[in-house]
Scaffold this active site. Structure first.
Site, PDB file in Angstrom:
ATOM      1  N   ASP A   5      57.620  38.009  34.359  1.00 16.00           N
ATOM      2  CA  ASP A   5      56.184  37.833  34.242  1.00 16.00           C
ATOM      3  C   ASP A   5      55.812  36.496  34.880  1.00 16.00           C
ATOM      4  O   ASP A   5      56.350  35.453  34.499  1.00 16.00           O
ATOM      5  CB  ASP A   5      55.797  37.836  32.761  1.00 16.00           C
ATOM      6  CG  ASP A   5      54.292  37.867  32.535  1.00 16.00           C
ATOM      7  OD1 ASP A   5      53.544  37.330  33.386  1.00 16.00           O
ATOM      8  OD2 ASP A   5      53.865  38.407  31.507  1.00 16.00           O
ATOM      9  N   VAL A   6      54.897  36.504  35.852  1.00 13.24           N
ATOM     10  CA  VAL A   6      54.555  35.264  36.552  1.00 13.24           C
ATOM     11  C   VAL A   6      53.890  34.245  35.642  1.00 13.24           C
ATOM     12  O   VAL A   6      53.837  33.053  35.979  1.00 13.24           O
ATOM     13  CB  VAL A   6      53.648  35.524  37.776  1.00 13.24           C
ATOM     14  CG1 VAL A   6      54.376  36.305  38.843  1.00 13.24           C
ATOM     15  CG2 VAL A   6      52.339  36.194  37.363  1.00 13.24           C
TER      16      VAL A   6
ATOM     17  N   ALA B 120      54.415  42.974  43.820  1.00 13.33           N
ATOM     18  CA  ALA B 120      54.911  43.744  44.967  1.00 13.33           C
ATOM     19  C   ALA B 120      54.937  45.246  44.741  1.00 13.33           C
ATOM     20  O   ALA B 120      55.064  46.002  45.710  1.00 13.33           O
ATOM     21  CB  ALA B 120      56.323  43.268  45.330  1.00 13.33           C
TER      22      ALA B 120
ATOM     23  N   ALA C 162      39.139  32.579  39.186  1.00 10.79           N
ATOM     24  CA  ALA C 162      40.572  32.339  39.420  1.00 10.79           C
ATOM     25  C   ALA C 162      40.894  32.399  40.906  1.00 10.79           C
ATOM     26  O   ALA C 162      41.661  31.574  41.425  1.00 10.79           O
ATOM     27  CB  ALA C 162      41.403  33.361  38.648  1.00 10.79           C
ATOM     28  N   LYS C 163      40.326  33.370  41.604  1.00 17.18           N
ATOM     29  CA  LYS C 163      40.582  33.470  43.047  1.00 17.18           C
ATOM     30  C   LYS C 163      39.995  32.270  43.784  1.00 17.18           C
ATOM     31  O   LYS C 163      40.596  31.745  44.728  1.00 17.18           O
ATOM     32  CB  LYS C 163      39.992  34.774  43.587  1.00 17.18           C
ATOM     33  CG  LYS C 163      40.727  36.033  43.129  1.00 17.18           C
ATOM     34  CD  LYS C 163      42.144  36.096  43.682  1.00 17.18           C
ATOM     35  CE  LYS C 163      42.776  37.453  43.441  1.00 17.18           C
ATOM     36  NZ  LYS C 163      44.154  37.547  43.995  1.00 17.18           N
TER      37      LYS C 163
ATOM     38  N   TYR D 286      37.941  36.715  37.172  1.00 18.26           N
ATOM     39  CA  TYR D 286      38.679  37.057  38.388  1.00 18.26           C
ATOM     40  C   TYR D 286      38.143  36.257  39.578  1.00 18.26           C
ATOM     41  O   TYR D 286      38.907  35.643  40.323  1.00 18.26           O
ATOM     42  CB  TYR D 286      38.536  38.561  38.659  1.00 18.26           C
ATOM     43  CG  TYR D 286      39.200  39.032  39.930  1.00 18.26           C
ATOM     44  CD1 TYR D 286      40.557  39.333  39.966  1.00 18.26           C
ATOM     45  CD2 TYR D 286      38.454  39.194  41.105  1.00 18.26           C
ATOM     46  CE1 TYR D 286      41.160  39.781  41.136  1.00 18.26           C
ATOM     47  CE2 TYR D 286      39.051  39.634  42.267  1.00 18.26           C
ATOM     48  CZ  TYR D 286      40.404  39.930  42.284  1.00 18.26           C
ATOM     49  OH  TYR D 286      40.999  40.354  43.439  1.00 18.26           O
ATOM     50  N   ALA D 287      36.821  36.238  39.741  1.00 13.66           N
ATOM     51  CA  ALA D 287      36.223  35.496  40.849  1.00 13.66           C
ATOM     52  C   ALA D 287      36.556  34.013  40.748  1.00 13.66           C
ATOM     53  O   ALA D 287      36.877  33.357  41.748  1.00 13.66           O
ATOM     54  CB  ALA D 287      34.715  35.706  40.864  1.00 13.66           C
TER      55      ALA D 287
END
Length: 274
Positions: free
Chosen positions: A78-79, A27, A170-171, A167-168
């Protein structure tokens, strides 16, 4: 089985509803997560999640939300650490969970991507989503209602030159997770959706050098709406998905990209000439 009625926002008359709570990860970066927090603070008490290093930004955001008449507080955790996130939540019920957290790591070609690089993207994006859902879903099930929104990316559909394969991937994995969440949690009145933004001018992208004002201008020319997106464009969609009017919408991945996933200007020109 619990009722599937959507949460009330207190606008239908009668006694005011108990204030709902939203948890927004990632956030404090000034981009989509910050815009989501501002939007949801109109109807929720917002828990602004970020890592300890983000506490000053989270405190500043909470103060800005309160000054605007909303309700918010930092929630430092931390998530990737489920136990730490559980301790920070301290048993508070969460009615809407928006997972936006993602690192800003430099691009590495896939043949140079190390296991540590892979974990650097996958653990906060995919693992963070699972940790958050694992903590908030039991309460949602008990109350018979809830909203889950995961922030994906156009990289999940077409890759990206600005980020790594991790990144790609994981998304893209968020899309499968959303489908499974919708199937498993739908009977309890819980919706789960993802949004996939593209061409959004966020402060982090500009700070990190992935985009410049000049590159954004070039990108805008290739978008059917002839502009790049703003964080609030994405936030307004997420706020809708967290509200009662979206109660019959679940298991979807919604692209919000100004139409840039459609035919390119070159393709459109070619097709018009045939």
């Amino acid at each position: 089985m619990s009722s599937s009625n959507p949460p009330s926002d207190g606008s239908a008359g009668g006694a005011p509803a108990v204030p709902r709570t939203a948890l927004v990860t990632g956030a404090g970066g000034g981009g989509v997560g910050t815009a989501v927090a501002h939007r949801l603070a109109r109807t929720h008490h917002v828990l602004l999640n970020g890592a300890p290093r983000h506490l000053p930004a989270l405190e500043e955001l909470a103060a800005a939300i309160r000054a605007a008449g909303g309700s918010a507080e930092p929630l430092v955790a931390d998530v990737t650490d489920r136990d730490g996130l559980r301790a920070a939540l301290a048993g508070r019920p969460v009615d809407a969970f928006v997972h936006n957290a993602a690192p800003s790591l430099p691009h590495r070609p896939v043949h140079l991507l190390s296991p540590a690089d892979w974990r650097g993207d996958v653990e906060p994006v995919l693992g963070g989503a699972l940790n958050g859902v694992g903590l908030v879903a039991p309460g949602m099930i008990e109350r018979g209602t809830g909203r889950i929104v995961l922030v994906s990316s156009s990289a999940a559909f077409r890759g990206t030159f600005g980020r790594s394969a991790s990144y790609a991937a994981a998304k893209a994995a968020l899309h499968g997770l959303v489908a499974q969440l919708a199937l498993e949690l739908g009977p309890y009145g819980i919706t789960a959706n993802a949004v996939a933004p593209s061409q959004v001018a966020t402060p982090r992208a500009l700070r990190g050098g992935r985009r410049t004002p000049e590159s954004l201008s070039r990108q805008a020319a290739a978008v059917p709406l002839r502009r790049v997106g703003e964080p609030d464009d994405v936030a307004s969609l997420i706020a809708y998905l967290c509200g009662a009017p979206a109660g019959y919408l679940t298991g979807q991945v919604i692209r919000i990209d100004g139409g840039s996933s459609l035919a390119s200007p070159t393709t459109m020109t070619t097709e018009m000439n045939t």
